[in-house]
Enzyme design. Structure first.
Site, PDB file in Angstrom:
ATOM      1  N   CYS A   1      -3.704   4.505   2.579  1.00  0.00           N
ATOM      2  CA  CYS A   1      -5.132   4.330   2.229  1.00  0.00           C
ATOM      3  C   CYS A   1      -5.678   3.207   3.078  1.00  0.00           C
ATOM      4  CB  CYS A   1      -5.292   4.029   0.739  1.00  0.00           C
ATOM      5  SG  CYS A   1      -4.573   5.256  -0.368  1.00  0.00           S
ATOM      6  N   ALA A   2      -5.785   3.454   4.373  1.00  0.00           N
ATOM      7  CA  ALA A   2      -6.023   2.382   5.342  1.00  0.00           C
ATOM      8  C   ALA A   2      -7.434   1.812   5.299  1.00  0.00           C
ATOM      9  CB  ALA A   2      -5.710   2.893   6.750  1.00  0.00           C
TER      10      ALA A   2
ATOM     11  N   GLY B   1      -7.830  -3.234   7.729  1.00  0.00           N
ATOM     12  CA  GLY B   1      -7.408  -4.627   7.632  1.00  0.00           C
ATOM     13  C   GLY B   1      -5.910  -4.809   7.463  1.00  0.00           C
TER      14      GLY B   1
ATOM     15  N   ASP C   1      -6.546   7.856   5.960  1.00  0.00           N
ATOM     16  CA  ASP C   1      -7.583   7.685   4.947  1.00  0.00           C
ATOM     17  C   ASP C   1      -8.354   8.995   4.826  1.00  0.00           C
ATOM     18  OD1 ASP C   1      -8.769   5.062   3.469  1.00  0.00           O
ATOM     19  OD2 ASP C   1     -10.374   6.517   3.803  1.00  0.00           O
TER      20      ASP C   1
ATOM     21  N   ASP D   1      -4.478  18.715  -0.889  1.00  0.00           N
ATOM     22  CA  ASP D   1      -3.316  18.965  -0.048  1.00  0.00           C
ATOM     23  C   ASP D   1      -3.714  19.063   1.415  1.00  0.00           C
ATOM     24  OD1 ASP D   1      -1.599  18.952  -2.172  1.00  0.00           O
ATOM     25  OD2 ASP D   1      -1.709  21.118  -2.507  1.00  0.00           O
TER      26      ASP D   1
ATOM     27  N   ASP E   1      -2.301   1.188  -0.817  1.00  0.00           N
ATOM     28  CA  ASP E   1      -3.261   0.251  -1.419  1.00  0.00           C
ATOM     29  C   ASP E   1      -4.342   1.137  -2.028  1.00  0.00           C
ATOM     30  OD1 ASP E   1      -4.749  -1.872  -2.209  1.00  0.00           O
ATOM     31  OD2 ASP E   1      -5.228  -2.609  -0.215  1.00  0.00           O
TER      32      ASP E   1
ATOM     33  N   CYS F   1      -6.206  -3.883  -6.306  1.00  0.00           N
ATOM     34  CA  CYS F   1      -6.894  -5.164  -6.535  1.00  0.00           C
ATOM     35  C   CYS F   1      -7.527  -5.113  -7.930  1.00  0.00           C
ATOM     36  CB  CYS F   1      -7.921  -5.469  -5.459  1.00  0.00           C
ATOM     37  SG  CYS F   1      -9.079  -4.137  -5.095  1.00  0.00           S
TER      38      CYS F   1
END
Length: 431
Positions: free
Chosen positions: A239-240, A244, A263, A293, A310, A363
């Site tokens: 999940c780029a 960062g 992503d 998928d 993330d 987060c």
């Protein structure tokens, strides 16, 4: 009326009027506050840079304490927005700086209001939280300390690019010149991090332009230590986002091996490409994947030595930076995030090689998105086991010790955003 300079008097009262205008636009909580504020400022050509910064600070002070200010001004009728704006300015500049420019009646009201003992107010009002979130935070250890810390503005976290800069030398450079005014200090935990005060314009710093510095919260930097990438490995940042985390992972790989930044948003990945180029990374491959998928993922099944997830989450650990989130988020959205996280985690797990590492992070400070999510995953994927996080941290961050198996960062305890991470290892591949 106080004897103050006319220009100063007008500026303060204009600020109150401006805050009221922005408050009207914020009500309804349909858009992020920074987007609302940016749109409003487009039509304010007379506002200078200093005024814009001061107004932005006042808006975010108001957002942090919105419900408390509503309670303190509940009997004000039509004057409530104006009084809330005054409280926000007093929170930002101090009572003396604001009250001396008000008429005697307003001075007396402000002094009396700020003297109110809020200790006996309900938890939700005292810490300016919606009822559902107040209930969730009260389930946590030391809930008052956590809620209070989430209402304090965060500093600016940056880090060096380990391929191009040394933190000790960078600190010496920043502390020697004009930028010493931002009080740069080495972070408590991250070996690459530097914390700043104030609002530096980082994009104009030569070190940033040369790819020696990047903006990244300390909690996010610590994730890289948990992934612990090695040279010549195949690593996936599942999940780029805007890249960062991939930037630091790629730098720790020293540009070797293959790092796939994946992503579901091609636009976010496109925005990351100039960052990769600026930082000298040529081992990063951007890959937009379908939300459901995606057959292209099959070629990675069982092959990646490290996979970072993330995950999309409520973001409630970032309230120091995004205080409007607590007003925009609805309780029912949490279950939607939990379902999405389960799907993403299981998709990403398929890519982990036997003996490989899977790092799941959010987060968020909510157990549903964190510890409970891992328990659900382990029941569905018994070929994974939890690695106690202290065993992983001791290699790079030995001073950061957790009480349990997971990374659990809090602003009141660690000075970071609220952050969670679990490290898992794949023991075998099941059919």
């Amino acid at each position: 009326m106080s004897q103050v300079s006319p220009s100063r008097f007008i500026r303060v009262h204009q600020r109150v009027q401006q805050l009221q205008e922005v408050m009207l636009l914020l009500k309804g909580w349909q858009q992020p506050a920074d987007a609302v504020l940016a749109q409003w400022m487009k039509n304010q050509s007379a506002l200078g840079g200093r005024d814009r910064a001061e107004l932005s600070d006042a808006v975010f002070a108001l957002l942090r304490h919105w419900r408390l200010f509503e309670q303190l001004t509940h009997s004000a009728g039509e004057q409530q927005p104006r009084q809330m704006a005054l409280l926000a300015l007093a929170e930002l500049h101090g009572i003396e700086a604001v009250s001396q420019e008000l008429e005697a009646e307003d001075q007396a009201w402000l002094k009396q209001t700020l003297a109110v003992d809020t200790a006996n107010l309900p938890f939700a009002q005292r810490f300016s939280l919606p009822d559902w979130l107040a209930e969730e935070l009260q389930k946590q250890a030391e809930p008052e300390a956590l809620a209070a810390a989430l209402n304090v503005e965060a500093g600016v976290d940056i880090r060096v690019n380990p391929m191009r800069a040394d933190r000790k030398k960078m600190l010496a450079t920043l502390q020697a010149g004009e930028r010493a005014a931002f009080n740069p200090e080495a972070m408590r935990y991250s070996p690459w991090g530097i914390r700043l005060e104030g609002r530096p314009t980082l994009r104009h710093w030569p070190e940033f332009e040369k790819g020696e510095l990047e903006v990244q919260d300390e909690g996010s930097q610590i994730l890289a230590a948990l992934v612990a990438p090695r040279r010549n490995e195949l690593i996936i940042d599942f999940c780029a986002g805007a890249g960062g985390k991939s930037l630091l992972l790629g730098a720790l790989m020293r540009g070797t091996g293959k790092l796939y930044a994946m992503d579901v948003s091609a636009a976010r990945l496109e925005r990351a490409k100039p960052r990769f180029a600026r930082c000298g990374l040529d081992n990063v491959n951007s890959m937009a994947i379908a939300e459901n998928d995606d057959k292209r993922l099959q070629r990675f099944y069982g092959k990646a030595q490290r996979v970072l997830v993330d995950a999309p989450c409520s973001g409630l650990g970032t309230l120091r930076r995004n205080p409007d989130l607590k007003w925009r988020l609805r309780a029912e959205e949490i279950s939607q995030y939990v379902e999405l996280q389960q799907v993403i985690l299981q998709r990403a797990a398929k890519c982990v090689a036997p003996g490989g590492r899977l790092v799941y992070a959010t987060c968020s400070v909510l157990p549903e998105e964190n510890e409970q999510q891992i328990q659900t995953f382990l029941q569905a994927c018994p070929d994974f086991q939890v690695v106690p996080v202290n065993e992983v941290l001791k290699a790079r961050i030995p001073d950061l010790l957790m009480q349990g198996d997971y990374l659990s960062l809090r602003p009141d305890l660690h000075g970071t955003d609220g952050f969670f991470a679990a490290v898992l290892v794949r023991t075998a591949v099941t059919s």
